[in-house]
Design an enzyme around this catalytic site. Structure first.
Site, PDB file in Angstrom:
ATOM      1  N   ILE A  10      12.947  14.498  54.016  1.00 20.67           N
ATOM      2  CA  ILE A  10      13.482  14.699  55.364  1.00 20.67           C
ATOM      3  C   ILE A  10      12.580  14.061  56.419  1.00 20.67           C
ATOM      4  O   ILE A  10      13.051  13.361  57.312  1.00 20.67           O
ATOM      5  CB  ILE A  10      13.643  16.214  55.675  1.00 20.67           C
ATOM      6  CG1 ILE A  10      14.548  16.880  54.623  1.00 20.67           C
ATOM      7  CG2 ILE A  10      14.161  16.441  57.089  1.00 20.67           C
ATOM      8  CD1 ILE A  10      15.966  16.353  54.541  1.00 20.67           C
ATOM      9  N   THR A 116      13.243  23.967  56.661  1.00 23.64           N
ATOM     10  CA  THR A 116      14.138  25.127  56.600  1.00 23.64           C
ATOM     11  C   THR A 116      13.301  26.382  56.394  1.00 23.64           C
ATOM     12  O   THR A 116      12.485  26.435  55.468  1.00 23.64           O
ATOM     13  CB  THR A 116      15.104  24.974  55.412  1.00 23.64           C
ATOM     14  OG1 THR A 116      15.845  23.766  55.608  1.00 23.64           O
ATOM     15  CG2 THR A 116      16.043  26.160  55.295  1.00 23.64           C
ATOM     16  N   LYS A 201      20.622  27.770  59.744  1.00 25.97           N
ATOM     17  CA  LYS A 201      20.375  26.804  58.670  1.00 25.97           C
ATOM     18  C   LYS A 201      20.480  27.454  57.288  1.00 25.97           C
ATOM     19  O   LYS A 201      21.114  26.923  56.368  1.00 25.97           O
ATOM     20  CB  LYS A 201      18.986  26.172  58.863  1.00 25.97           C
ATOM     21  CG  LYS A 201      18.504  25.312  57.707  1.00 25.97           C
ATOM     22  CD  LYS A 201      19.458  24.142  57.438  1.00 25.97           C
ATOM     23  CE  LYS A 201      19.329  23.611  56.040  1.00 25.97           C
ATOM     24  NZ  LYS A 201      18.404  22.560  55.862  1.00 25.97           N
ATOM     25  N   CYS A 255      17.523  22.727  48.116  1.00 24.40           N
ATOM     26  CA  CYS A 255      18.122  23.408  49.276  1.00 24.40           C
ATOM     27  C   CYS A 255      19.083  24.503  48.851  1.00 24.40           C
ATOM     28  O   CYS A 255      18.808  25.680  49.031  1.00 24.40           O
ATOM     29  CB  CYS A 255      18.858  22.374  50.133  1.00 24.40           C
ATOM     30  SG  CYS A 255      17.868  20.919  50.463  1.00 24.40           S
ATOM     31  N   LYS A 315      22.072  15.759  41.430  1.00 23.31           N
ATOM     32  CA  LYS A 315      23.453  15.391  41.767  1.00 23.31           C
ATOM     33  C   LYS A 315      23.584  13.866  41.729  1.00 23.31           C
ATOM     34  O   LYS A 315      22.611  13.159  41.423  1.00 23.31           O
ATOM     35  CB  LYS A 315      23.885  15.952  43.115  1.00 23.31           C
ATOM     36  CG  LYS A 315      23.160  15.352  44.305  1.00 23.31           C
ATOM     37  CD  LYS A 315      23.788  15.903  45.576  1.00 23.31           C
ATOM     38  CE  LYS A 315      23.280  15.165  46.792  1.00 23.31           C
ATOM     39  NZ  LYS A 315      23.878  15.657  48.006  1.00 23.31           N
TER      40      LYS A 315
HETATM   41  N1  SAJ Z   1      27.530  21.072  43.778  1.00 20.71           N
HETATM   42  C1  SAJ Z   1      28.520  21.616  42.955  1.00 20.71           C
HETATM   43  N2  SAJ Z   1      29.808  21.636  43.426  1.00 20.71           N
HETATM   44  C2  SAJ Z   1      30.146  21.134  44.639  1.00 20.71           C
HETATM   45  C3  SAJ Z   1      29.143  20.600  45.463  1.00 20.71           C
HETATM   46  C4  SAJ Z   1      27.837  20.592  45.000  1.00 20.71           C
HETATM   47  O1  SAJ Z   1      28.262  22.066  41.838  1.00 20.71           O
HETATM   48  O2  SAJ Z   1      31.332  21.164  44.984  1.00 20.71           O
HETATM   49  C5  SAJ Z   1      26.120  21.053  43.315  1.00 20.71           C
HETATM   50  C6  SAJ Z   1      25.506  19.644  43.310  1.00 20.71           C
HETATM   51  O3  SAJ Z   1      25.832  18.960  42.138  1.00 20.71           O
HETATM   52  C7  SAJ Z   1      24.019  19.960  43.426  1.00 20.71           C
HETATM   53  C8  SAJ Z   1      23.999  21.200  44.320  1.00 20.71           C
HETATM   54  O4  SAJ Z   1      25.316  21.737  44.265  1.00 20.71           O
HETATM   55  O5  SAJ Z   1      23.456  20.288  42.188  1.00 20.71           O
HETATM   56  C9  SAJ Z   1      23.623  20.927  45.771  1.00 20.71           C
HETATM   57  O6  SAJ Z   1      24.172  19.692  46.199  1.00 20.71           O
HETATM   58  P1  SAJ Z   1      24.931  19.524  47.594  1.00 20.71           P
HETATM   59  O7  SAJ Z   1      25.423  18.134  47.657  1.00 20.71           O
HETATM   60  O8  SAJ Z   1      25.930  20.607  47.777  1.00 20.71           O
HETATM   61  O9  SAJ Z   1      23.818  19.821  48.699  1.00 20.71           O
HETATM   62  P2  SAJ Z   1      22.303  19.302  48.926  1.00 20.71           P
HETATM   63  O10 SAJ Z   1      21.397  20.353  48.379  1.00 20.71           O
HETATM   64  O11 SAJ Z   1      22.110  17.926  48.479  1.00 20.71           O
HETATM   65  O12 SAJ Z   1      22.243  19.333  50.541  1.00 20.71           O
HETATM   66  C10 SAJ Z   1      22.484  20.548  51.236  1.00 20.71           C
HETATM   67  C11 SAJ Z   1      23.448  20.284  52.411  1.00 20.71           C
HETATM   68  N3  SAJ Z   1      23.904  21.554  52.964  1.00 20.71           N
HETATM   69  C12 SAJ Z   1      25.199  21.791  53.242  1.00 20.71           C
HETATM   70  O13 SAJ Z   1      26.084  20.987  53.027  1.00 20.71           O
HETATM   71  C13 SAJ Z   1      25.528  23.091  53.863  1.00 20.71           C
HETATM   72  C14 SAJ Z   1      22.742  19.446  53.478  1.00 20.71           C
HETATM   73  O14 SAJ Z   1      23.589  19.306  54.619  1.00 20.71           O
HETATM   74  C15 SAJ Z   1      21.425  20.106  53.890  1.00 20.71           C
HETATM   75  O15 SAJ Z   1      20.738  19.338  54.874  1.00 20.71           O
HETATM   76  C16 SAJ Z   1      20.561  20.181  52.653  1.00 20.71           C
HETATM   77  O16 SAJ Z   1      21.227  21.044  51.699  1.00 20.71           O
HETATM   78  C17 SAJ Z   1      19.193  20.740  53.042  1.00 20.71           C
HETATM   79  O17 SAJ Z   1      18.237  19.939  53.087  1.00 20.71           O
HETATM   80  O18 SAJ Z   1      19.096  21.915  53.361  1.00 20.71           O
END
Ligand code: SAJ
Length: 406
Positions: A10, A116, A201, A255, A315
């Site tokens: 970040i 965060t 957040k 996160c 991911k």
């Molecule tokens: N995942 C699923 N199913 C989904 C979406 C994601 O199983 O439908 C999994 C992904 O494969 C991964 C995990 O969830 O393993 C997290 O991935 P993600 O793409 O949902 O999120 P992050 O952790 O990469 O980023 C999140 C984001 N938060 C939100 O969308 C609310 C981002 O905006 C934040 O800035 C980030 O966390 C952070 O730094 O806090």
């Protein structure tokens, strides 16, 4: 000049974005190797548009160092892990960074925490550090929380376009910091108080974790009773007020798999839904392992030596493997003392696990059952190579008719 503290996932893009928009920036990190890499003109992780942003920031005069700077504004962007036992936030990196800032900062400086943090963390940990150093908050030091919101995989776009939250004790200070972020941020920037900003957040990431857990629980129900979870979610999401996320092999990253625990740690009696959701997400790697064994049984495979996991990162299309479902699955597999699984990920060039491959074709030549753990573009573009394999697709990215799903 702004001193950005912490040049990780970040801090680095934020520093680069500011520098490429005319703000004088010095980036500080205690990791000498990381600073040397940046000073050699190389970025430290892969992200769309990051190299171009880096080039612009260099033109804008950005500097990288291990030293904290004497200046009037600091942006602290360091990791905030959680304690695996108590589930509470571990604020040690934020504390250490603020302590270092206090050693050099002049009176009148503004300290912005971007990391965060759970609600109340700044009150409990950051304010005392500032006060211990003889500063009066609001008089000698302005304290602000501006939590980041960008998603790995689309960071540069989201830095420019996402709305932001700024929490400050004093609205006027919040507005001043808002102007700094507005140098590049085209979204709306809301100014509120610090605790509200902290909570928003953590709530955003918790909402996503709970939604994914719901999808994962639906996947288990559908597996149990022969229904197609993807078709069901697709149809439900056509309802104007339903938006269910996708099931998967687990939740990783630094996160979504971490921040909700802060709330569980601080409010254990009040977080039943969140606690259960985190447990559901954490159970998914083991669920995938069970699916592997079911499929092996069906296909008459007797040992796991020709089973391969495609994907090690948390991911798609990122090179970050922190808390990744694949690592969780391998840990679980070890507990069962089964023969080690083969693993390949195009984004991970160093060896981090046993039996790791660095070439897709070599990996595929050595396995019969391929488990798609991550839907990187590479595998989506090479689906034809899976035609003669048994495939377990945990991400619904493979269109081969015989594919097994969660
Ligand atoms: N995942 C699923 N199913 C989904 C979406 C994601 O199983 O439908 C999994 C992904 O494969 C991964 C995990 O969830 O393993 C997290 O991935 P993600 O793409 O949902 O999120 P992050 O952790 O990469 O980023 C999140 C984001 N938060 C939100 O969308 C609310 C981002 O905006 C934040 O800035 C980030 O966390 C952070 O730094 O806090």
């Amino acid at each position: 000049m702004i001193n950005v503290i912490g040049l990780g996932y970040i801090g680095l893009p934020t520093a680069l974005m500011l520098a490429s928009h005319g703000v004088e920036i010095v980036g500080t990190d205690y990791n000498k190797e990381l600073v040397a890499t940046l000073n050699a003109g190389k970025t430290t992780f892969k992200e769309d548009g990051l190299d171009e942003l880096f080039a612009d920031a260099l033109k804008g005069g950005i500097k990288f160092t291990t030293e904290y700077q004497v200046t009037d504004m600091y942006i602290v962007s360091v990791p905030t892990p959680y304690d695996k036992f108590s589930k509470k936030i571990d604020a040690c990196y934020v504390n250490a960074a603020v302590k270092e800032v206090m050693r050099v900062c002049p009176k009148g400086a503004t300290v912005v925490i971007e990391s965060t943090v759970s609600p109340g963390t700044i009150d409990r940990f950051v304010r005392p550090v500032i006060e211990e150093n003889g500063f009066v908050i609001g008089k000698d030091i302005n304290l602000v929380h501006a939590p980041e919101r960008i998603i790995p995989g689309n960071m540069v776009y989201e830095l420019l376009h996402n709305n932001r939250t700024i929490g400050a004790d004093d609205k006027a200070v919040g507005e001043k910091v808002k102007e700094v972020y507005a140098s590049f941020c085209q979204g709306d920037i809301v100014v509120t108080d610090i605790k509200t900003a902290e909570m928003t957040k953590v709530v955003e990431n918790t909402f996503r974790a709970v939604n994914i857990a719901f999808a994962n629980e639906l996947a288990k129900i559908c597996r149990h009773d022969g229904m197609d979870v993807y078709e069901i979610i697709k149809i439900c999401n056509m309802h104007p007020r339903v938006n269910i996320l996708q099931p998967g092999p687990g939740v990783g990253g630094h996160c979504i798999s971490v921040d909700p625990w802060f709330l569980v740690g601080d409010y254990p009696a009040l977080t039943k839904v969140i606690w259960e959701s985190m447990k559901v997400n954490d159970s998914m790697p083991e669920f995938v392992l069970e699916r592997i064994h079911e499929i092996m049984k069906e296909k008459g495979m007797t040992d796991t030596t020709r089973v391969g996991l495609y994907g090690l990162t948390y991911k798609e299309n990122v090179d970050d493997y922190r808390e990744s479902p694949t690592l969780q699955l391998l840990e679980c597999q070890e507990k069962h003392l089964a023969a080690p699984l083969k693993v390949y990920d195009p984004f991970i060039t160093n060896d981090i696990v046993a039996n790791q491959y660095h070439d897709l074709d070599k990996f595929l030549a050595d396995v019969d059952l391929v488990v798609i753990m991550v839907n990187h573009n590479e595998i989506k573009e090479n689906m034809d190579k899976l035609a003669d394999k048994i495939v377990l697709d945990t991400r619904k990215c493979c269109n081969i008719a015989s594919t097994y799903r969660l």
